[in-house]
Design a protein around this motif. Structure first.
Motif, mmCIF file in Angstrom:
data_model
loop_
_atom_site.group_PDB
_atom_site.id
_atom_site.type_symbol
_atom_site.label_atom_id
_atom_site.label_comp_id
_atom_site.label_asym_id
_atom_site.label_seq_id
_atom_site.Cartn_x
_atom_site.Cartn_y
_atom_site.Cartn_z
ATOM 1 N N GLY A 153 29.716 -6.752 32.083
ATOM 2 C CA GLY A 153 29.182 -7.726 32.577
ATOM 3 C C GLY A 153 29.110 -9.254 32.199
ATOM 4 N N ARG A 154 30.599 -9.079 30.766
ATOM 5 C CA ARG A 154 30.431 -10.511 30.370
ATOM 6 C C ARG A 154 32.225 -10.943 30.681
ATOM 7 N N THR A 155 32.289 -10.979 32.458
ATOM 8 C CA THR A 155 33.024 -11.578 33.333
ATOM 9 C C THR A 155 34.248 -12.542 32.641
ATOM 10 N N GLY A 156 35.374 -12.495 32.204
ATOM 11 C CA GLY A 156 35.933 -13.325 31.431
ATOM 12 C C GLY A 156 36.469 -12.849 29.605
ATOM 13 N N ASP A 157 35.613 -11.567 29.111
ATOM 14 C CA ASP A 157 35.765 -11.206 28.108
ATOM 15 C C ASP A 157 37.603 -11.190 27.957
ATOM 16 N N ALA A 158 38.028 -11.124 27.042
ATOM 17 C CA ALA A 158 39.405 -9.694 26.152
ATOM 18 C C ALA A 158 39.039 -8.612 25.846
ATOM 19 N N VAL A 159 39.512 -8.061 26.648
ATOM 20 C CA VAL A 159 39.195 -6.506 26.470
ATOM 21 C C VAL A 159 40.166 -5.779 25.399
ATOM 22 N N TRP A 160 39.967 -4.704 25.225
ATOM 23 C CA TRP A 160 41.074 -4.122 24.255
ATOM 24 C C TRP A 160 41.100 -2.566 24.523
ATOM 25 N N ILE A 161 42.213 -1.734 25.748
ATOM 26 C CA ILE A 161 41.919 -0.844 25.186
ATOM 27 C C ILE A 161 43.432 -0.029 24.967
ATOM 28 N N SER A 162 43.502 0.387 23.985
ATOM 29 C CA SER A 162 44.317 0.862 23.148
ATOM 30 C C SER A 162 44.625 2.657 23.580
ATOM 31 N N PRO A 163 45.436 3.369 23.295
ATOM 32 C CA PRO A 163 45.778 4.644 23.991
ATOM 33 C C PRO A 163 44.951 5.295 23.628
ATOM 34 N N ARG A 164 43.922 5.239 22.187
ATOM 35 C CA ARG A 164 42.561 6.431 22.167
ATOM 36 C C ARG A 164 41.675 6.220 23.125
ATOM 37 N N ILE A 165 41.539 4.991 23.300
ATOM 38 C CA ILE A 165 40.555 4.715 24.072
ATOM 39 C C ILE A 165 40.775 5.025 25.487
ATOM 40 N N GLY A 166 41.760 5.094 26.285
ATOM 41 C CA GLY A 166 41.987 5.678 27.483
ATOM 42 C C GLY A 166 42.507 6.919 27.648
ATOM 43 N N ARG A 167 42.658 7.365 26.247
ATOM 44 C CA ARG A 167 42.152 9.368 25.907
ATOM 45 C C ARG A 167 40.874 9.424 26.144
ATOM 46 N N GLU A 168 39.887 8.622 25.455
ATOM 47 C CA GLU A 168 38.694 9.163 24.975
ATOM 48 C C GLU A 168 37.659 9.206 25.597
#
Length: 299
Positions: free
Chosen positions: A199-214
């Motif tokens: 819901g925080r539009t414009g925030d930087a996001v981090w999607i690591s391989p672990r986050i992608g899987r888990e």
């Protein structure tokens, strides 16, 4: 980029169908629940998005995912969404090749799978297109309920309310032709990036391989392919951010973080084009909700 240059070749029939669908839907976009996109814990069952994309193996995952998202868009603001669209029209909406032939067959296959998994219920009618009854987007087989009114109705900070938080997938995904151009991996990772914003539009996001899987139950290949495609098409901005060092170490480490480009789906010519109409006022849940206070209180 030349502002008059399209980022990809668009299908005129798909665009015509999408704009006609927009007039019928009268909504600014699809409301996609967080729980459809992600799971809270890696021990839980795969989230619906991953289940639809992966299916039982084989091909067709991208068509299934795009079709179900399209139905969510068409369902926006309807108390009991039931559709009787012919498969040919749905194939045209997705920009599938040969919509009256092979495209329609792909739609039938996708609907059959979604029916078998409890995402829709098909009511077959002799000589007519099957009626499509929307069911719970978690695949439980229960009746579908739009998330907007439930978020507004539930007590603030309650677990029950959180179950209905959602991202808004803007209708330009369809009306600007992205739905036919993006791969299934790119659509999934775009939803994942919207979910990571919380819901925080414009925030930087981090999607690591672990986050992608888990969190999303998506393979490293799907994650990497989808993110790269979105960056190349200008829907995500890629940034490098230093990784905090655990010890005194002169080696520089950085991680990739992403920002969803504001109104990126409207920028097929390198410039924003707002083609929303006054019919958006028909959708009482078109405005995005700010969930930042919820997370600030729960930090």
């Amino acid at each position: 980029m030349n502002l008059n240059e399209l980022k990809f070749r668009r299908d005129s029939l798909q665009l015509e169908t999408a704009h006609e669908a927009a007039r019928h839907a009268g909504a600014a976009g699809a409301a996609v629940r967080w729980r459809f996109i992600a799971r809270a814990d890696a021990a839980e069952q795969p989230p619906p998005m991953a289940r639809i994309l992966r299916g039982g193996g084989g091909r067709g995952g991208a068509t299934r995912l795009k079709l179900f998202l399209s139905l969510l868009w068409l369902a926006r603001g309807r108390p009991d969404p039931v559709f009787g669209y012919p498969a040919q029209q749905l194939a045209s909406l997705l920009g599938l090749p040969s919509p009256s032939g092979a495209g329609a067959r792909r739609i039938h296959e996708a609907l059959k799978w979604l029916h078998g998994q409890g995402f829709v219920a098909l009511e077959h009618r002799p000589g007519e297109a099957a009626r499509i009854h929307m069911l719970d987007d978690a695949g439980s087989g229960a009746a579908y309920q739009a998330p907007g009114p439930l978020v507004a109705r539930k007590r603030k900070h309650s677990t029950e309310r959180e179950k209905h938080f959602y991202v808004q997938l803007k209708r330009e995904l369809w009306t600007e032709g992205w739905i036919s151009h993006l791969s299934g991996a790119a659509v999934a990772m775009y939803l994942a990036a919207l979910h990571e914003e919380r819901g925080r539009t414009g925030d930087a996001v981090w999607i690591s391989p672990r986050i992608g899987r888990e969190r999303y139950d998506l393979s490293d290949e799907t994650r990497g392919k989808g993110l790269a495609e979105l960056v190349n098409l200008g829907l995500l901005n890629l940034e490098k951010r230093p990784v905090p060092q655990a010890s005194f170490d002169e080696r520089y480490r950085a991680r990739n973080v992403y920002r969803v480009v504001p109104n990126g789906l409207a920028k097929v010519h390198g410039e924003s084009r707002d083609d929303l109409t006054s019919r958006d006022s028909l959708d009482p849940f078109a405005m995005e909700e700010d969930f930042s206070s919820y997370f600030a209180d729960h930090a």
